[in-house]
Design an enzyme around this catalytic site. Structure first.
Site, short mmCIF file in Angstrom:
data_model
loop_
_atom_site.label_atom_id
_atom_site.label_comp_id
_atom_site.label_asym_id
_atom_site.label_seq_id
_atom_site.Cartn_x
_atom_site.Cartn_y
_atom_site.Cartn_z
N SER A 38 30.52 44.26 47.67
CA SER A 38 30.98 43.90 49.02
C SER A 38 30.80 45.03 50.02
CB SER A 38 32.49 43.56 49.01
OG SER A 38 32.71 42.37 48.34
N HIS A 70 28.04 38.55 50.40
CA HIS A 70 27.42 38.79 49.09
C HIS A 70 26.00 38.27 49.14
CE1 HIS A 70 31.11 40.09 47.19
NE2 HIS A 70 31.74 39.08 47.75
N HIS A 92 30.29 36.50 41.02
CA HIS A 92 31.67 36.72 40.58
C HIS A 92 32.20 35.57 39.73
CE1 HIS A 92 31.15 38.98 44.34
NE2 HIS A 92 32.00 39.86 43.83
N TYR A 94 35.15 34.34 40.03
CA TYR A 94 35.96 33.43 40.83
C TYR A 94 35.13 32.39 41.57
CZ TYR A 94 34.78 36.62 44.69
OH TYR A 94 34.10 37.38 45.60
N GLU A 95 33.81 32.61 41.61
CA GLU A 95 32.94 31.59 42.20
C GLU A 95 32.74 30.43 41.23
OE1 GLU A 95 29.52 33.44 44.58
OE2 GLU A 95 30.19 35.09 43.30
N ALA A 122 34.00 47.06 46.23
CA ALA A 122 35.10 47.35 47.15
C ALA A 122 36.38 47.15 46.36
CB ALA A 122 35.06 46.39 48.33
N MET A 216 37.92 42.56 41.99
CA MET A 216 37.60 41.26 41.38
C MET A 216 36.20 41.23 40.77
SD MET A 216 38.90 39.00 44.61
CE MET A 216 40.34 39.51 45.56
N SER A 217 35.70 42.39 40.40
CA SER A 217 34.33 42.41 39.87
C SER A 217 34.20 43.52 38.83
CB SER A 217 33.33 42.66 41.01
OG SER A 217 33.49 43.97 41.52
N ASN A 240 41.03 49.24 51.32
CA ASN A 240 42.40 48.98 51.78
C ASN A 240 43.36 49.52 50.75
OD1 ASN A 240 41.12 46.39 50.40
ND2 ASN A 240 43.28 46.49 49.81
N HIS A 252 39.16 39.55 54.08
CA HIS A 252 37.83 39.89 53.58
C HIS A 252 36.98 40.58 54.66
CE1 HIS A 252 34.39 39.75 50.94
NE2 HIS A 252 33.71 38.94 51.72
N1 HPA Z 1 42.42 43.62 45.73
C1 HPA Z 1 41.44 43.02 45.03
N2 HPA Z 1 40.16 43.12 45.35
C2 HPA Z 1 39.83 43.86 46.43
C3 HPA Z 1 40.80 44.51 47.20
C4 HPA Z 1 42.17 44.38 46.82
O1 HPA Z 1 43.10 44.92 47.46
N3 HPA Z 1 40.16 45.16 48.20
C5 HPA Z 1 38.84 44.92 48.02
N4 HPA Z 1 38.64 44.12 46.96
#
Ligand code: HPA
Length: 278
Positions: A38, A70, A92, A94-95, A122, A216-217, A240, A252
């Site tokens: 990401s 993506h 991913h 989750y897709e 990310a 998530m990856s 973040n 996102h």
């Molecule tokens: N949580 C999960 N996945 C993420 C985050 C997060 O805070 N930031 C970027 N991808």
């Protein structure tokens, strides 16, 4: 000819995709593979001269990506005397994709010759002092996705049934990364299924479990790479602070914006690293 199905025949699928890659790029062997997560796409422009670019779907075994930000192309890049294979995005769980589909890119890269794999993502930061825009080396992971790309009969051509996981994020590559960028910190990445960001209770749990980054990856690809015995480097960009640790609602678009602001710097970091690989 129909492409072998990565969910049932991961080795054959990767081999076939590597063959298409060699033919379409005109590069018989790629030395290094980089997966850009990401917001990391701007980093690609720093990696060297693009000699070929094609949609990953042309390689076979890859689905169309469904998430904004993506990408779904693969580039062949020249960096000095190295051929670098760059995936401009990833697939991913989750897709809705099978773990073997998630791992198909890195398996293809290894079949294409990659002796080093670099994964980027990310992530939310949990460790006190972490800040948005900070790149962090992944030193180890906690796979809490509940999935693995090694489910089913093992194919010994990929790797052993019970792979050792003691040095997945290759220590010597992390050391090399710090010779390029001495300020790089290391952290444990905890991989979840997503696509929700975490609840405050989940963030508290992750902290207690030893997770310092959350995302998530990456973990399934890392397992697939470790299975093949290929050295791996992984970099998270903290976009973040994990949910509840800062006074902000996670979105996102904000994650992508923070990543974009740092991506060129990250690209130079990866390019320098690739140039120093032996
Ligand atoms: N949580 C999960 N996945 C993420 C985050 C997060 O805070 N930031 C970027 N991808």
């Amino acid at each position: 000819m129909t492409h072998p199905d990565p969910t049932t025949h991961p080795f054959e699928a990767a081999e076939a995709s590597a063959a298409v890659l060699a033919e379409r790029t005109g590069v018989a062997r790629h030395d290094v593979a980089v997966v850009l997560g990401s917001g990391w796409k701007p980093a690609a422009d720093r990696l060297g001269e693009v000699t070929a670019e094609l949609p990953v779907t042309e390689l076979g075994g890859f689905p169309e990506s469904s998430v904004a930000g993506h990408g779904s192309t693969v580039r062949s890049i020249r960096n000095g005397d190295r051929h670098v294979l760059v995936f401009m995005g990833r697939v991913h769980l989750y897709e809705g994709h099978h773990p073997n589909v998630v791992a198909h890119g890195v398996r293809t890269a290894v079949r294409a010759g990659a002796g080093t794999v670099v994964l980027t993502n990310a992530a939310g930061g949990l460790r006190p002092g972490m800040r948005a825009g900070q790149p962090v080396l992944i030193a180890d992971h906690l796979n809490l996705t509940g999935h693995t790309p090694l489910l089913g009969p093992n194919d010994d051509r990929l790797g052993p049934r019970f792979p050792d996981m003691g040095d997945v994020y290759t220590a010597s590559l992390r050391e090399l990364a710090r010779t390029v960028e001495p300020t790089l910190e290391e952290a444990v990445y905890l991989g979840l299924l997503g696509p929700t960001y975490e609840t405050p209770a989940e963030v508290a749990m992750i902290g207690r479990l030893g997770g310092e980054l959350v995302g998530m990856s990456t973990v399934l690809e890392a397992i697939a790479v470790a299975h093949t015995g290929t050295p791996l480097l992984a970099l998270s960009l903290v976009t973040n602070l994990a949910a509840g640790l800062a006074d902000e609602v996670l979105a996102h678009d904000d994650v992508l914006a923070v990543a974009a602001a740092s991506a060129e710097r990250m690209g130079s970091l990866i390019a320098d690293l690739v140039a120093r690989l032996t």
